[in-house]
Scaffold this active site. Sequence first.
Site, PDB file in Angstrom:
ATOM      1  N   TYR A 279      49.229 -50.519 -29.429  1.00 15.19           N
ATOM      2  CA  TYR A 279      50.616 -50.106 -29.218  1.00 15.19           C
ATOM      3  C   TYR A 279      50.908 -48.840 -30.018  1.00 15.19           C
ATOM      4  O   TYR A 279      50.574 -48.743 -31.202  1.00 15.19           O
ATOM      5  CB  TYR A 279      51.542 -51.239 -29.646  1.00 15.19           C
ATOM      6  CG  TYR A 279      53.019 -50.924 -29.619  1.00 15.19           C
ATOM      7  CD1 TYR A 279      53.615 -50.328 -28.507  1.00 15.19           C
ATOM      8  CD2 TYR A 279      53.833 -51.232 -30.700  1.00 15.19           C
ATOM      9  CE1 TYR A 279      54.969 -50.047 -28.482  1.00 15.19           C
ATOM     10  CE2 TYR A 279      55.192 -50.968 -30.685  1.00 15.19           C
ATOM     11  CZ  TYR A 279      55.753 -50.367 -29.575  1.00 15.19           C
ATOM     12  OH  TYR A 279      57.095 -50.083 -29.551  1.00 15.19           O
ATOM     13  N   CYS A 280      51.507 -47.846 -29.363  1.00 12.76           N
ATOM     14  CA  CYS A 280      51.909 -46.593 -29.987  1.00 12.76           C
ATOM     15  C   CYS A 280      50.683 -45.911 -30.610  1.00 12.76           C
ATOM     16  O   CYS A 280      49.675 -45.705 -29.938  1.00 12.76           O
ATOM     17  CB  CYS A 280      53.018 -46.854 -30.994  1.00 12.76           C
ATOM     18  SG  CYS A 280      53.802 -45.366 -31.649  1.00 12.76           S
ATOM     19  N   GLN A 281      50.736 -45.569 -31.869  1.00 11.92           N
ATOM     20  CA  GLN A 281      49.587 -44.954 -32.525  1.00 11.92           C
ATOM     21  C   GLN A 281      48.372 -45.874 -32.466  1.00 11.92           C
ATOM     22  O   GLN A 281      47.230 -45.411 -32.372  1.00 11.92           O
ATOM     23  CB  GLN A 281      49.924 -44.628 -33.980  1.00 11.92           C
ATOM     24  CG  GLN A 281      48.840 -43.891 -34.735  1.00 11.92           C
ATOM     25  CD  GLN A 281      49.148 -43.757 -36.217  1.00 11.92           C
ATOM     26  OE1 GLN A 281      49.547 -44.727 -36.867  1.00 11.92           O
ATOM     27  NE2 GLN A 281      48.989 -42.570 -36.753  1.00 11.92           N
TER      28      GLN A 281
ATOM     29  N   GLY B 256      47.602 -47.633 -29.983  1.00 13.06           N
ATOM     30  CA  GLY B 256      47.002 -47.401 -28.679  1.00 13.06           C
ATOM     31  C   GLY B 256      46.078 -46.204 -28.713  1.00 13.06           C
ATOM     32  O   GLY B 256      44.967 -46.234 -28.158  1.00 13.06           O
TER      33      GLY B 256
ATOM     34  N   ILE C 281      49.774 -49.312 -24.841  1.00 17.66           N
ATOM     35  CA  ILE C 281      51.229 -49.362 -24.670  1.00 17.66           C
ATOM     36  C   ILE C 281      51.834 -48.171 -25.396  1.00 17.66           C
ATOM     37  O   ILE C 281      51.730 -48.053 -26.612  1.00 17.66           O
ATOM     38  CB  ILE C 281      51.802 -50.680 -25.226  1.00 17.66           C
ATOM     39  CG1 ILE C 281      51.130 -51.880 -24.540  1.00 17.66           C
ATOM     40  CG2 ILE C 281      53.307 -50.742 -25.033  1.00 17.66           C
ATOM     41  CD1 ILE C 281      51.552 -53.222 -25.104  1.00 17.66           C
TER      42      ILE C 281
END
Length: 363
Positions: A147-149, A151, A171
């Site tokens: 998720y985010c970084q 990811g 994500i």
Amino acid sequence: MYSYAMLAQMISDSIVRYQEGLMKTQELMRKNDVSVGSTPHDVIYVGRKIRLLHYKPVIDAKNLHPIPVIVTYALINKYYILDLQEDRSFVGNLIKQGFDVYMVDWGTPEPIDKHLTFDDYIGRYLDRLVDMVRDRSGAEKVTLLGYCQGGTMSIMYTALKQEKVANLVTIAPVIDTEKDTSVVANLCKSIDADRIIDTYGNLPAEFLHRFYMMLKPFSQGMYKYINLLDNLDDEYFVSNFLRVEKWLFDTPAIAGGLFKQWINDIYKGNLLVKGKFVLCGKRIDLKSIEVPLLNIVASDDHLVSPECSIPLNYHVSSEDKMLRVYNCGHIGLIASKLSQSKVLPEVGKWLRSKSSKRLEQIR
């Protein structure tokens, strides 16, 4: 129309209400035990302040899906946003769907860790955790869900160690930063990371607090506290508010070496998309990624523009790849009613289809 006097009075009243709400928040935080990350789990590894959590299944172990899922969150804030409360727990939902779920808690770097880079976090730490999960589960490969970084880091790892990855779920990943028009991207492209880190060693947590306040100064810095005063009789609202508030201010420092890379190589240089980012001595080529990919993006993301995340699907070589765009914001993808009712069921359906294919291959 409002007169200047009326506007001045409205602003004055809002400031007073904001101060009252802020004081009330501080009072409630002191009086209440704000529980987060409460889904039952075992800590199966602790090393260099990094932990690996294994969530306890709610179904018989023999009925678990055969490919374990390792969830990687960003190095910014704490992992428990994915397990903030029982009825909106991202990991809790996956567990109920029968997945064997692990979570990486990156911990908080200390001054001695200022030289750590992505080589350490991905090439050493994440690789070690992946091997631990493979050994513990008996699975040849794992699913990485970032998720985010986190990811972006999962993508880097997959390009580096693809032989250990069965599926990749991202994500809101940070990918093509030249296309990112968010306030976050504009700030990252304008700051002098070298000067900051040369001065402080690691990026201080206080910098991140101020950074978040700058993104939405009124909604996140003023009106949310006024809104709390208007909902003090709503126990559910207050408990949710306090959990999010705890998470927002539970911000770790960021290792100096990694922060420099994140700003200079990813945001300013856009080296990941250009195929010029070097990790553990290897040039990371997104085209080398061939594993099944599910890329999830928020249309109203104010932290990572959807135009920044979507290009991942164009750059990888995976024949089996899917892009899903949801009408929500960054946090809405993982900690909202929408996440529970739409996002996670689709993630589960996609992962089950990959597990079924894997079982057929084993047989």
